[in-house]
Design a protein around this motif. Structure first.
Motif, short mmCIF file in Angstrom:
data_model
loop_
_atom_site.label_atom_id
_atom_site.label_comp_id
_atom_site.label_asym_id
_atom_site.label_seq_id
_atom_site.Cartn_x
_atom_site.Cartn_y
_atom_site.Cartn_z
N ALA A 79 0.58 -1.16 0.03
CA ALA A 79 0.09 -0.08 0.15
C ALA A 79 0.83 1.29 0.13
O ALA A 79 1.85 1.32 0.59
CB ALA A 79 -0.90 -0.06 1.33
N ASP A 80 0.44 2.34 -0.55
CA ASP A 80 1.07 3.37 -0.70
C ASP A 80 2.44 3.66 -1.15
O ASP A 80 3.64 4.17 -0.29
CB ASP A 80 0.82 4.16 0.82
N GLY A 81 2.88 2.53 -1.94
CA GLY A 81 4.46 2.53 -2.27
C GLY A 81 5.39 1.70 -1.22
O GLY A 81 6.37 1.86 -1.68
N ALA A 82 4.73 1.08 -0.52
CA ALA A 82 5.47 0.19 0.67
C ALA A 82 4.97 -0.97 0.90
O ALA A 82 3.74 -1.27 0.25
CB ALA A 82 5.59 1.08 1.91
N ALA A 83 5.83 -1.93 1.24
CA ALA A 83 5.34 -3.50 1.82
C ALA A 83 6.20 -3.84 2.72
O ALA A 83 7.28 -3.39 2.84
CB ALA A 83 5.33 -4.11 0.47
#
Length: 168
Positions: A79-83
């Protein structure tokens, strides 16, 4: 060299064999998956593929030359460019740099294929090997946490122009 492959339906038999063969090895350092995981493996595999199709997670298997699974490297809660990064390597493949190689490969995929800019990870303090792998891959400690009742550390890695880069 092994290949990191995006999880597919046909990986199920080799992945189940990997999990069964390494169950005791993994349980020595992380909580056991439990009997239900193995009894309902096919159902769980289908659920993982559905999560992957939705773009919520990206599950990968590390496949050896003979088609056997040597490890898993996953990106979850995308989500939102992160994991969050998680991985496990077979006992017979441990200690040869394979985990570091696979984590670095995943960092490249996270940026290039999935467009992620930050990866997070966590490990307990009693497990030195994963801490070393994360450090070699360029992750830095960001805080403390508790994992299954044990003290641990959280890590992060910025990918691309805004971070230290892939592979550190």
């Amino acid at each position: 060299m092994p290949e990191l492959q995006l999880l597919r339906p046909d990986h199920a038999p080799a992945l189940l064999a990997f999990e069964r063969e390494n169950r005791a090895y993994f349980a020595a350092s992380i909580p056991d998956r439990g009997d239900d995981y193995f009894a309902r493996f096919d159902e769980r595999h289908r659920a993982l593929l559905a999560e992957q199709q939705a773009g919520d997670c990206y599950f990968h298997v590390l496949v050896g030359a003979g088609g056997d699974v040597l490890g898993r490297v996953n990106l979850v809660d995308v989500a939102d460019g992160a994991a969050d990064l998680g991985y496990r390597i077979a006992e017979r493949a441990a200690g040869r740099g394979l985990a570091t190689w696979a984590v670095r490969e995943m960092c490249g995929l996270a940026l290039g294929r999935y467009g992620l800019t930050v990866l997070r990870a966590a490990t307990d303090l009693d497990n030195a090997a994963p801490r070393a792998v994360l450090s070699r891959a360029g992750f830095t400690v960001t805080g403390e946490t508790e994992l299954s009742g044990r003290p641990g550390l959280t890590y992060a890695l910025g990918l691309g122009a805004d971070g230290p880069g892939v592979g550190g």
